[in-house]
Design a protein around this motif. Structure first.
Motif, short mmCIF file in Angstrom:
data_model
loop_
_atom_site.label_atom_id
_atom_site.label_comp_id
_atom_site.label_asym_id
_atom_site.label_seq_id
_atom_site.Cartn_x
_atom_site.Cartn_y
_atom_site.Cartn_z
N GLY B 55 1.20 -1.66 0.19
CA GLY B 55 0.23 0.47 -0.27
C GLY B 55 0.93 1.28 -0.29
O GLY B 55 0.53 2.64 0.15
N GLY B 56 1.85 1.22 0.49
CA GLY B 56 2.94 2.21 0.36
C GLY B 56 2.83 2.82 1.69
O GLY B 56 3.86 3.68 2.00
N VAL B 57 2.76 2.54 2.73
CA VAL B 57 2.31 2.99 4.06
C VAL B 57 4.16 2.48 3.76
O VAL B 57 4.91 3.68 4.76
N ILE B 58 4.61 1.49 3.83
CA ILE B 58 6.03 1.54 4.63
C ILE B 58 6.45 1.26 3.08
O ILE B 58 6.57 1.05 2.15
N ALA B 59 7.55 2.93 3.62
CA ALA B 59 7.81 3.25 1.67
C ALA B 59 9.02 2.28 1.59
O ALA B 59 9.10 2.04 0.11
N GLU B 60 10.15 1.97 2.28
CA GLU B 60 11.37 1.51 1.96
C GLU B 60 11.50 -0.27 2.43
O GLU B 60 10.47 -0.62 3.09
N ARG B 61 11.18 -0.77 1.31
CA ARG B 61 10.82 -2.23 1.42
C ARG B 61 12.06 -2.83 2.11
O ARG B 61 11.96 -3.67 3.08
N GLU B 62 13.63 -2.80 2.54
CA GLU B 62 14.83 -2.92 3.40
C GLU B 62 14.11 -3.23 4.61
O GLU B 62 14.32 -3.67 5.58
N SER B 63 12.99 -1.39 5.21
CA SER B 63 12.00 -1.22 6.66
C SER B 63 11.49 -2.87 6.89
O SER B 63 11.20 -3.29 7.95
N LEU B 64 11.32 -3.76 5.84
CA LEU B 64 10.55 -5.48 5.95
C LEU B 64 11.72 -6.38 6.51
O LEU B 64 11.39 -6.86 6.82
N LEU B 65 13.21 -6.22 6.01
CA LEU B 65 13.64 -7.23 6.34
C LEU B 65 14.42 -6.94 7.77
O LEU B 65 15.40 -5.96 7.65
N LEU B 66 14.06 -6.84 9.40
CA LEU B 66 15.01 -7.34 10.16
C LEU B 66 15.97 -6.91 10.22
O LEU B 66 17.16 -6.74 11.04
N GLN B 67 17.04 -8.91 9.69
CA GLN B 67 17.79 -8.88 9.80
C GLN B 67 18.27 -9.84 8.92
O GLN B 67 17.71 -9.91 7.40
N THR B 68 19.76 -9.60 8.52
CA THR B 68 20.06 -10.02 7.24
C THR B 68 21.30 -11.91 7.63
O THR B 68 21.35 -11.77 8.65
#
Lengths: 548, 548
Positions: B55-68
């Protein structure tokens, strides 16, 4: 359930506790004669709304007036008399003497049961002065303050930085007043501990308020207030928010027993020492949970609840008051601060054993916009793990966490059990591990010694005793502000740099405590005598505000 | 606390439960070899955030990736292998066979302990079709949906109106898609009862979504979806949110016992039937509190908690999982809906005795701006008063009330005790009698028979049996919309108009239930056989939405 013959119940005081008793009694007993005497011109008004009426947040004066004598008569068949002052109780004859304030006429009213809901009055220790002084207890107070504020930039001194004082400050600023907040103690919001309350003072100052801590008003005249430190401040209005004392004059005169705290002494069913005389609300001392003794807890919720309980008793139901937690909350500008149970200061004063935990979790999932960092402090019994008190400060989600923990305390839940609560999670509302769960996890890690901690106020002594301070944050965080004497070893490099660490005791810290916990666990498993700075840099920095 | 010799712990699945287990184990055991195999390309991503990324509420894809894998190696010393599919467990030899997906290479890895966190997979019962179908389970799903939405007005069919389906709908609308929501059941949000969920459907429709209830997709091709009622809808993308089933393939193949619900059968410490094999998360069936049996409760919080618990066990600590409540919440557009415990539907299906209470208190003090009306439903045991379930719907303060009551249920608190909770009150946050307190009071009045009630779905039958319906609201409220057959006698006139009332049974109602309660009390004390319509006009009207 209902009485078979009509009895007369007299209620003295027509706001929270008194009105709750009267209305509930009518619902249970259609036939009782219920007479309510109220000294003031209004009953059942929203006194917690008064600051916001002053500030213009509540636009309509009428919305403060929840009921009128007429509405209470038509709905509940109550005989409500405003501007009627009960001046004497004859507990032997079971009658009260009443003065009709507008006429001066006096008359007596007999009762079968009497409920005292006389409330509290301002402590009022300001010096006599030609500067008008107002509390924020009545609609009349609010009207007077509202009228004075029509002058833009009016210099106002608020005395007392507790719940009401802070709400007054916010609303005076909203009306364009030039506000000085004078607080006798060394911090605002004394129900909280100093490091928790420090951000509140910062917030208030950031909104242009002149905050003076550790001083009192010693003189006030000719447009100036002089403080105990010799400074003087322009003031054309003073708001007395320095606290209240129970209004017990009437009870005392009648020989009704007063407790050690100065409130009317009642049993768990709100019975006073006089037969058929009950008392509820701010005039009464209450059993309280954490200390097991009595305390003055002046909260509207308790007044309502106990008023209702007395009505239940009069209707033949058996109910007892639960010991009070002293749950409270205030919002001032953008920050809310809440507490339930005891503070560290109270526990120390009582010589109680406790352990303390500070955490700074997000108000909701960090990946969802708008999450705010909460500051939470938990105090618990190191043996039983009973929760003794909680304080929460932040810009979002404070009330929810206070309410959850107040519920847990009410149920006697141990601190570690907070980790097990299954709370509602969607990213706008919380986290898969909610702030309350995190508090429970950290409590358990602390109490069991999984990660030994050191408190912010113990750090200086530990450093003087030779402990090294290792800051495990990133170099960027370290450069932006660090604790004096700290050496930066980022967590993710720690395992590879163990040989750089000095011998002896080590205190580690991060921003909020989590990385410090991980670092402590690594170090201790490698034989290092490490402790984590509880609450991390953030709690330390909040505490440092106290000195600045 | 730490193992003296390094053991190997293998974790299958690197999101919520698996990662919690691995990270906690490392904090307790610096020396264990911990290997995490994850089939997908990412670990530890925020799957509850996926709809909001779409929905674009979370703008950055990176913020979904909590750890690598790299961050987990440096911080926790974890050996994390993504795109590694565990294809076989040999519980006798204590090893797993793993396929490296990119190369097709297979290898074995031995374990001392194995933790299965294989999660759930979409139920996927859509017909085979040339219309792309996506779930919202992985970052890859979100990327694909995001890419499709670049076409403005894309016709999208969302299948399933549960938590995820509703979040998908909101975010698809935010991106300008033309959305149809297809729900097999007769209401959205089946964890809630019909009258509680009805306002959700109204809210979704008010935002331009075509909501189709009681239908299924039977065919999908060439840009059209055909429903079981014969209608067809344009669709160039389908979102499968019709639910998930436990991913148990691996466990089943290894002969590990599967429970009746279809999830892996585990004990209170998450042990499976195979020695040294644990299982946590959405793939597991969980003990649940209200029924005392097992259920599939697919919540991230439980997965995390149980993963952490298994780590504690492996580190020699003893802990057991608390039975699950099934607490959940969703916000869709302006409305939030939450629940904990069982619904009335579940209680009926299980033949459980219960009483139900509906209330509609304000989210905070009515005199302070911004208060919203909550709809709350409580289900409790008529004998023990144990709380069996709660549902809350509204625009503000839903999460707080769910959390407080989930805490009360966790503690085994009876429904009436909710009235006694001392919750944080300032006018922005609550009321002197908070919504939760009111729920407790009404529960007590209902259970004790102080005010007998009738439910919305019982009203028709009562009226047919001759009961008169008296609407005690004001004439203005009555004129704005009334229940068929109701006669208006305003509460404040009731005592004077008792002789107008017909003989026989009377059902009274007001807007939300409070005035109806007062009226019922008046009438019953005057000998009238009166009952109050639980939840008042508002609950009746919500339920009436079901028919419209």
């Amino acid at each position: 359930m209902t009485a078979t013959e009509a009895r007369t119940v007299v209620v003295v005081g027509g706001v929270a506790g008194g009105m709750s008793a009267a209305a509930r009694l009518r619902r249970l007993d259609e036939h009782a004669q219920i007479v309510v005497f109220e000294r003031g011109p209004e009953v059942s008004y929203a006194n917690c709304g008064l600051p916001y009426y002053v500030g213009g947040v509540i636009a309509e004066r009428e919305s403060l007036l929840l009921q009128t004598p007429a509405s209470l008569r038509s709905r509940f068949g109550l005989d409500v008399r405003v501007r009627h002052d009960v001046v004497r109780i004859d507990t032997a004859q079971k009658l009260v003497e009443v003065e009709e304030l507008d006429s001066g006429r006096r008359f007596t009213q007999s009762y079968d049961s009497l409920i005292l809901a006389t409330g509290a009055r301002p402590r009022r220790d300001e010096p006599v002065s030609d500067i008008p002084v107002r509390s924020l207890r009545t609609v009349d107070d609010a009207d007077a303050i509202d009228a004075a504020l029509v002058r833009p930039g009016l210099p106002v001194v608020v005395v007392g930085g507790g719940y009401t004082g802070l709400e007054a400050v916010e609303n005076l600023v909203a009306r364009g007043a030039s506000v000085t907040l004078v607080q006798r103690g060394s911090q605002l919001l004394s129900p909280l501990d100093a490091e928790m309350a420090a951000p509140i003072a910062a917030e208030v100052r950031a909104h242009g308020v002149d905050v003076r801590l550790g001083v009192e008003v010693v003189r006030a005249d000719s447009g100036y207030v002089t403080l105990s430190d010799g400074t003087s401040i322009a003031a054309e209005l003073m708001i007395d928010a320095s606290g209240v004392v129970p209004e017990t004059t009437l009870a005392e005169r009648a020989g009704i027993r007063i407790g050690e705290t100065g409130g009317i002494d009642v049993d768990a069913q709100c019975r006073t020492s006089a037969p058929d005389v009950f008392a509820v609300g701010d005039g009464v001392e209450k059993a309280e949970l954490v200390g097991g003794g009595t305390a003055l807890v002046t909260m509207a919720g308790l007044a309502n609840r106990h008023g209702r309980m007395v009505a239940d008793l009069l209707a033949g139901r058996s109910e007892t008051a639960r010991p009070a937690l002293g749950t409270g909350i205030v919002r001032v500008f953008g920050v809310a601060a809440g507490k339930t149970g005891w503070s560290e200061r109270q526990l120390r004063a009582a010589g109680r054993e406790f352990y303390a935990v500070h955490v700074h979790p997000g108000s909701h999932a960090g990946y969802y916009p708008g999450a705010e960092t909460l500051s939470m402090k938990l105090l618990a019994d190191p043996r039983s793990d009973a929760i003794l008190g909680v304080q929460v400060v932040g810009r979002d989600g404070v009330d929810k966490r206070i309410d959850v923990i107040a519920t847990a305390m009410h149920a006697g839940m141990p601190a570690a059990e907070l980790a097990q609560l299954e709370l509602a999670y969607a990213p706008q509302f919380g986290s898969a591990k909610d702030a309350v769960n995190i508090l429970g996890y950290v409590a358990e890690n602390t109490r069991t010694g999984t990660t030994p901690t050191i408190q912010w106020h113990e750090l200086d002594a530990a450093q003087r005793a030779g402990a090294a301070l290792i800051d495990v944050r990133t170099p960027t965080e370290f450069a932006a502000g660090a604790i004096p004497g700290a050496v930066n070893v980022p967590l993710d490099e720690l395992r590879d740099r163990l040989d750089e660490l000095p011998d002896g005791e080590i205190v580690v810290h991060c921003q909020v405590g989590l990385r410090g916990h991980i670092a402590t666990r690594i170090l201790r498993q490698h034989g290092v005598d490490a402790r984590n700075l509880d609450g991390g840099y953030r709690t330390w920095r909040d505490a440092a505000l106290l000195r600045g």
